[in-house]
Design an enzyme around this catalytic site. Structure first.
Site, PDB file in Angstrom:
ATOM      1  CG  ASP A 172      39.459  38.172  49.759  1.00  0.00           C
ATOM      2  OD1 ASP A 172      38.660  37.800  48.871  1.00  0.00           O
ATOM      3  OD2 ASP A 172      40.681  37.913  49.717  1.00  0.00           O
ATOM      4  CD  GLU A 226      41.327  36.511  43.918  1.00  0.00           C
ATOM      5  OE1 GLU A 226      41.955  36.217  42.900  1.00  0.00           O
ATOM      6  OE2 GLU A 226      41.521  37.578  44.525  1.00  0.00           O
TER       7      GLU A 226
HETATM    8 ZN    ZN Z   1      39.840  40.143  42.566  1.00  0.00          ZN
END
Ligand code: ZN
Length: 425
Positions: free
Chosen positions: A95, A158
């Site tokens: 992401d 994340e």
């Molecule tokens: Zn990162």
């Protein structure tokens, strides 16, 4: 030629492929929030690994609210088994944060110019994923038999906490003690630095409650905004100097982040600004705070200090006006630190000396990253972050990664991986 020289020259020969693969990843706009194109990106990575003789699994975050039909949370793991030696896991998040404004190039164009690859997420951390893939590839192309197993994962979310990504894989035992020996996360910490952990995070929301009344007679009500103002003043005048006086022994960068800190994420009180106004005293005001605490402080003392500060302002305030305060915890991330004598620090340090001809600098992150899940849920102590790209460019407009950093980091990861398996020394 020795194995190490052969691996290094295979990385050099693959430079154009590494750049191409990074640019291809950048062109898949895996923007989080909301979590666009995760499946496409996981499949792209998985199919590439499959063609390179990895066993590939896709693991979706079933049961989590953020895993929806529209935005499925799809993680991918590829494994290449050699001998019975250690399992080295290279983990990257797929992401990226939204592009935002201020770009002079297409954030999802994958432009290559002046020795750099541009795009949102190129340094944080699609170049790191490419480095992991081609580190394993260079070992293979050099004809070196892996003494252990190398795993490469692309995981989601994340940037929003990693709960459907690394935390999920750790919870289902896929990145976990007994199965995984060493973890390297190629986050952009600069090509000669090893990141050994991060500070703690305590997000909390404070609600101030007053009493509504006519705005022309503010003395007949209790303003929750005034109450919140007094709390903010205490944070500024009492808490912030105390936090600035505390310094961690962890090598957090930049140096000013070695201290404990607090930030106000947002504030919301009274009538919506921009809406139709009526003369009312604000009876509600809420604010969200981001407190970063040191490993030496610990969470319990951090939470207690906030509770006491709020209680003190409330007590002073009760005499004056009668605003009431509530504190609600939103998120807690405990600090993590790799053990000083961890083989993963030693191996990456040796590889950095070999490739860059200088010693590694040990650093700790000012923020937090998936290390916490590896260590706290997966119970794997031997985890570090090391990867191409400059920390300061993460989340900025015109984000880029230098190609020579990318190639060097690929070499470092390849040598470290082999070293951790007991080979190539
Ligand atoms: Zn990162």
């Amino acid at each position: 030629m020795q194995a190490i020289e052969r691996i290094l020259s295979e990385v050099d020969r693959a430079a154009d492929e590494i750049v191409q693969f990074t640019a291809d990843l950048v062109r898949i706009p895996t923007v989080n929030p909301p979590g666009e194109a995760y499946e496409a990106c996981a499949r792209f990575l998985g199919e590439h690994l499959e063609r390179r003789a990895f066993d590939v699994e896709y693991i979706v975050a079933d049961g989590l609210a953020e895993h929806t039909a529209r935005h499925p949370r799809v993680n991918v793991i590829g494994s290449r088994r050699g001998g019975p030696g250690p399992v080295v896991h290279l983990n990257g998040h797929i992401d990226v944060v939204p592009a935002g404004g201020g770009w002079t190039v297409d954030p999802f164009g994958g432009l290559v110019r002046d020795g750099k690859i541009f795009g949102r997420g190129v340094c944080d951390m699609k170049a790191g994923i490419a480095a992991a893939v081609f580190a394993a590839e260079a070992i293979e192309r050099a004809g070196v038999t892996l003494p252990g197993t190398v795993e490469i994962s692309g995981t989601v979310d994340e940037e929003s906490g990693g709960f459907a990504g690394v935390a999920y894989l750790a919870e289902c035992g896929r990145i976990a003690k007994g199965r995984t020996d060493f973890v390297i996360i190629p986050e952009p910490l600069n090509v000669d630095r090893i990141c050994i952990g991060h500070r703690g995070v305590y997000w909390f929301e404070v609600t101030a409650r007053g009493r509504i009344g006519h705005g022309s007679m503010p003395f007949l009500g209790v303003s929750a905004i005034d109450g919140m103002g007094r709390l903010l003043q205490a944070v500024r005048e009492v808490l912030k100097p105390a936090l600035a006086s505390r310094r961690t022994a962890m090598p957090v960068v930049p140096p000013r982040a070695r201290h404990a800190t607090i930030n106000v994420n947002g504030i919301d009180g009274g009538q919506p600004v921009g809406g139709i106004q009526t003369p009312c005293i604000a009876d509600l005001c809420r604010a969200v705070f981001d407190r970063r605490f040191l490993i030496e402080e610990g969470f319990d003392a951090t939470k207690k200090e906030i509770a006491e500060l709020v209680a003190r302002v409330a007590a002073e305030d009760a005499g004056a006006t009668g605003v009431r305060f509530d504190v609600r915890d939103l998120m807690v991330v405990h600090p993590v630190k790799t053990p000083d004598d961890s083989p993963v620090i030693a191996a990456v340090d040796r590889a950095i000396r070999r490739v860059l001809e200088r010693p590694a600098e040990l650093v700790a992150s000012p923020g937090t990253y998936d290390h916490k899940h590896v260590t706290r849920i997966g119970e794997i102590p031997h985890c570090i972050a090391y990867g191409p790209g400059e920390l300061e460019l993460a989340h900025q407009p015109d984000e880029y990664c230098r190609i020579d950093d990318l190639v060097n980091a690929t070499k470092v990861i390849a040598l470290s991986t082999l070293d951790l398996m007991g080979g190539g020394r």
